[in-house]
Design a protein around this motif. Structure first.
Motif, PDB file in Angstrom:
ATOM      1  N   PHE A  60       0.830  -1.203   0.000  1.00  0.00           N
ATOM      2  CA  PHE A  60       0.000   0.000   0.000  1.00  0.00           C
ATOM      3  C   PHE A  60       0.866   1.254   0.000  1.00  0.00           C
ATOM      4  CE2 PHE A  60      -2.143   3.173   2.815  1.00  0.00           C
ATOM      5  CZ  PHE A  60      -3.141   3.555   1.930  1.00  0.00           C
ATOM      6  N   ILE A  61       1.905   1.262   0.844  1.00  0.00           N
ATOM      7  CA  ILE A  61       2.795   2.421   0.945  1.00  0.00           C
ATOM      8  C   ILE A  61       3.564   2.626  -0.360  1.00  0.00           C
ATOM      9  CG2 ILE A  61       4.893   3.261   2.074  1.00  0.00           C
ATOM     10  CD1 ILE A  61       3.830   1.938   4.664  1.00  0.00           C
ATOM     11  N   SER A  62       4.102   1.553  -0.894  1.00  0.00           N
ATOM     12  CA  SER A  62       4.900   1.647  -2.120  1.00  0.00           C
ATOM     13  C   SER A  62       4.063   2.143  -3.293  1.00  0.00           C
ATOM     14  CB  SER A  62       5.519   0.283  -2.440  1.00  0.00           C
ATOM     15  OG  SER A  62       6.399  -0.125  -1.416  1.00  0.00           O
ATOM     16  N   ALA A  63       2.798   1.732  -3.352  1.00  0.00           N
ATOM     17  CA  ALA A  63       1.929   2.153  -4.451  1.00  0.00           C
ATOM     18  C   ALA A  63       1.672   3.649  -4.424  1.00  0.00           C
ATOM     19  CB  ALA A  63       0.604   1.395  -4.378  1.00  0.00           C
ATOM     20  N   SER A  64       1.783   4.263  -3.247  1.00  0.00           N
ATOM     21  CA  SER A  64       1.541   5.702  -3.117  1.00  0.00           C
ATOM     22  C   SER A  64       2.810   6.524  -3.286  1.00  0.00           C
ATOM     23  CB  SER A  64       0.943   6.002  -1.737  1.00  0.00           C
ATOM     24  OG  SER A  64       1.950   5.948  -0.738  1.00  0.00           O
ATOM     25  N   GLY A  65       3.941   5.848  -3.499  1.00  0.00           N
ATOM     26  CA  GLY A  65       5.205   6.564  -3.563  1.00  0.00           C
ATOM     27  C   GLY A  65       5.657   7.036  -2.204  1.00  0.00           C
ATOM     28  N   GLY A  66       5.235   6.333  -1.164  1.00  0.00           N
ATOM     29  CA  GLY A  66       5.543   6.735   0.202  1.00  0.00           C
ATOM     30  C   GLY A  66       6.760   6.046   0.775  1.00  0.00           C
ATOM     31  N   ASP A  88      16.985   8.525   3.505  1.00  0.00           N
ATOM     32  CA  ASP A  88      16.843   9.150   2.193  1.00  0.00           C
ATOM     33  C   ASP A  88      16.491  10.632   2.293  1.00  0.00           C
ATOM     34  OD1 ASP A  88      17.238   6.765   0.571  1.00  0.00           O
ATOM     35  OD2 ASP A  88      15.309   6.090   1.357  1.00  0.00           O
ATOM     36  N   LEU A  89      15.844  11.019   3.394  1.00  0.00           N
ATOM     37  CA  LEU A  89      15.361  12.388   3.542  1.00  0.00           C
ATOM     38  C   LEU A  89      15.385  12.769   5.011  1.00  0.00           C
ATOM     39  CD1 LEU A  89      13.804  14.938   2.439  1.00  0.00           C
ATOM     40  CD2 LEU A  89      11.699  13.648   2.889  1.00  0.00           C
ATOM     41  N   VAL A  90      15.867  13.979   5.297  1.00  0.00           N
ATOM     42  CA  VAL A  90      15.810  14.508   6.662  1.00  0.00           C
ATOM     43  C   VAL A  90      14.788  15.634   6.705  1.00  0.00           C
ATOM     44  CG1 VAL A  90      17.058  15.672   8.524  1.00  0.00           C
ATOM     45  CG2 VAL A  90      18.200  13.887   7.183  1.00  0.00           C
ATOM     46  N   LEU A  91      13.817  15.497   7.604  1.00  0.00           N
ATOM     47  CA  LEU A  91      12.844  16.554   7.872  1.00  0.00           C
ATOM     48  C   LEU A  91      13.384  17.332   9.054  1.00  0.00           C
ATOM     49  CD1 LEU A  91       9.638  14.303   7.715  1.00  0.00           C
ATOM     50  CD2 LEU A  91      10.666  15.620   5.847  1.00  0.00           C
ATOM     51  N   LEU A  92      13.878  18.538   8.790  1.00  0.00           N
ATOM     52  CA  LEU A  92      14.608  19.304   9.791  1.00  0.00           C
ATOM     53  C   LEU A  92      13.814  20.526  10.239  1.00  0.00           C
ATOM     54  CD1 LEU A  92      17.282  19.659  11.380  1.00  0.00           C
ATOM     55  CD2 LEU A  92      18.109  21.017   9.456  1.00  0.00           C
ATOM     56  N   ASP A  93      13.505  20.584  11.518  1.00  0.00           N
ATOM     57  CA  ASP A  93      12.814  21.743  12.076  1.00  0.00           C
ATOM     58  C   ASP A  93      13.828  22.835  12.423  1.00  0.00           C
ATOM     59  OD1 ASP A  93      10.315  20.500  12.000  1.00  0.00           O
ATOM     60  OD2 ASP A  93      10.561  19.627  13.989  1.00  0.00           O
ATOM     61  N   ILE A  94      13.672  23.991  11.813  1.00  0.00           N
ATOM     62  CA  ILE A  94      14.442  25.171  12.223  1.00  0.00           C
ATOM     63  C   ILE A  94      13.423  26.146  12.790  1.00  0.00           C
ATOM     64  CG2 ILE A  94      16.044  26.978  11.560  1.00  0.00           C
ATOM     65  CD1 ILE A  94      17.044  25.247   9.323  1.00  0.00           C
ATOM     66  N   LYS A  95      13.361  26.235  14.092  1.00  0.00           N
ATOM     67  CA  LYS A  95      12.245  26.887  14.764  1.00  0.00           C
ATOM     68  C   LYS A  95      12.403  28.398  14.877  1.00  0.00           C
ATOM     69  CE  LYS A  95      11.787  22.544  17.213  1.00  0.00           C
ATOM     70  NZ  LYS A  95      10.533  22.017  16.637  1.00  0.00           N
ATOM     71  N   SER A  96      13.604  28.890  14.697  1.00  0.00           N
ATOM     72  CA  SER A  96      13.848  30.331  14.726  1.00  0.00           C
ATOM     73  C   SER A  96      15.280  30.587  14.275  1.00  0.00           C
ATOM     74  CB  SER A  96      13.621  30.895  16.134  1.00  0.00           C
ATOM     75  OG  SER A  96      13.935  32.272  16.173  1.00  0.00           O
ATOM     76  N   LEU A 124      15.686   2.571  10.671  1.00  0.00           N
ATOM     77  CA  LEU A 124      15.922   3.120   9.340  1.00  0.00           C
ATOM     78  C   LEU A 124      16.593   2.092   8.434  1.00  0.00           C
ATOM     79  CD1 LEU A 124      17.113   6.684  10.389  1.00  0.00           C
ATOM     80  CD2 LEU A 124      15.025   6.169   9.108  1.00  0.00           C
ATOM     81  N   HIS A 125      17.585   1.410   8.972  1.00  0.00           N
ATOM     82  CA  HIS A 125      18.313   0.412   8.180  1.00  0.00           C
ATOM     83  C   HIS A 125      17.381  -0.695   7.697  1.00  0.00           C
ATOM     84  CE1 HIS A 125      21.770  -1.977   6.874  1.00  0.00           C
ATOM     85  NE2 HIS A 125      21.124  -3.020   7.378  1.00  0.00           N
ATOM     86  N   LEU A 154      11.732   0.402   1.618  1.00  0.00           N
ATOM     87  CA  LEU A 154      10.983   1.652   1.698  1.00  0.00           C
ATOM     88  C   LEU A 154      11.896   2.870   1.674  1.00  0.00           C
ATOM     89  CD1 LEU A 154       8.376   0.722   4.475  1.00  0.00           C
ATOM     90  CD2 LEU A 154       7.976   0.877   2.003  1.00  0.00           C
ATOM     91  N   HIS A 155      11.386   3.956   1.107  1.00  0.00           N
ATOM     92  CA  HIS A 155      12.038   5.254   1.220  1.00  0.00           C
ATOM     93  C   HIS A 155      12.008   5.649   2.692  1.00  0.00           C
ATOM     94  CE1 HIS A 155      11.929   9.707   1.355  1.00  0.00           C
ATOM     95  NE2 HIS A 155      12.665   9.664   0.241  1.00  0.00           N
ATOM     96  N   THR A 156      13.123   6.159   3.220  1.00  0.00           N
ATOM     97  CA  THR A 156      13.208   6.437   4.653  1.00  0.00           C
ATOM     98  C   THR A 156      13.393   7.924   4.928  1.00  0.00           C
ATOM     99  OG1 THR A 156      15.592   6.016   4.603  1.00  0.00           O
ATOM    100  CG2 THR A 156      14.155   4.172   5.248  1.00  0.00           C
TER     101      THR A 156
END
Length: 288
Positions: free
Chosen positions: A110-116, A168-176, A136-137, A145-147
């Motif tokens: 299901f996840i792979s079909a959505s490109g997730g 594969d991707l870092v979601l980085l919060d820069i809060k200020s 992650l590994h 899966l894309h991580t």
């Protein structure tokens, strides 16, 4: 969508490590019973960590539909946090990487079909860097899966290069951008996050930056311009999410008998959010 129940869990508190940035070091020879994986780079991995919950989400925690693992424990105390129940590691549930992977495996097609893919979030996942690296590994190499790693960057020194190779991707919060405002928002210094962002740029790691727009707190023009100029100069930021402040987590603060100091703070207007996006776009960024 609503949170789904996590897989089989064995209750039991874990003791968090120091709440200051520290490089992850390899375990002493013979330490622990768990074999190292290629991503471990000679670190002996424990098979368990402190888990808050897991969920399936779309469009929030990375591209496509994603299996999101929320780990417990966070060194920051953000004033607008919508999950303050994740702050203490001891309030999580002790669970094994095997259980998390088995649960995620049910949704791979299901996840792979959505490109997730799969995202490890929190709390702050780098408070448990070895367990995070294991997840992650295995998400990447066993499930294909894309991580993504969702982090404030404050404990970026705990992320080994091996862990980042499995990310594969870092979601980085820069809060200020303003150190005083950052300290007011999070209770911690800004510098470690910026250092981690520069390291990710040096590694060529894809990054999505998140910036929460809070009226009267993070909406000063110099603050917005500072974050935008910094992100635009890194060269590896493929997207910036301008997130309007909301109070959807206030009930959790009340349930924990914690004062929610932003109770009277309004959400920014759509017009103001659009203006801020344009500031980031002026620095060549894909701001949404």
């Amino acid at each position: 969508m609503p949170s789904l129940a996590p897989g089989p869990l064995t209750p039991g508190p874990l003791t968090p490590g120091p709440l200051t940035p520290a490089a992850t070091t390899a375990a002493a020879p013979g330490a622990g019973a768990c074999p190292a994986t290629p991503a471990a780079a000679a670190t002996q991995r424990p098979s368990e960590g402190s888990l808050h919950s897991w969920d399936l989400s779309t469009g929030v925690d990375g591209p496509g539909t994603r299996f999101v693992t929320f780990l417990s424990g966070c060194p920051l105390t953000c004033l607008y946090c919508h999950n303050p129940d994740t702050w203490r590691m001891r309030n999580g549930k002790r669970t094994s990487a095997d259980d998390v992977i088995a649960e995620a495996a049910k949704y791979v097609r299901f996840i792979s079909a959505s490109g997730g893919g799969a995202t490890v979030s929190g709390g702050e996942p780098l408070l448990q860097p070895v367990f995070t690296g294991e997840l992650l590994h295995r998400m990447k190499h066993e499930l294909g899966l894309h991580t993504a790693l969702d982090t404030s960057g404050f404990l970026g020194d705990r992320a080994t290069d091996a862990l980042l190779r499995d990310t594969d991707l870092v979601l980085l919060d820069i809060k200020s951008w303003d150190p005083a405002t950052y300290k007011k928002v999070t209770g911690r210094p800004l510098a470690p996050t910026l250092d981690f962002a520069r390291r990710l740029a040096d590694l060529g790691q894809e990054v999505h930056v998140r910036f929460v727009l809070v009226p009267g707190l993070t909406d000063e023009p110099a603050d917005i311009e500072g974050v935008a100029a910094f992100a635009g100069g890194l060269g590896n930021v493929s997207r910036v999410d301008i997130l309007p402040f909301h109070k959807l987590g206030e009930a959790k603060w009340q349930a924990l008998a914690m004062p929610f100091t932003l109770h009277d703070t309004p959400s920014p207007t759509p017009e103001r959010v659009a203006e801020v996006r344009e500031v980031f776009r002026a620095h060549g960024l894909n701001a949404v």
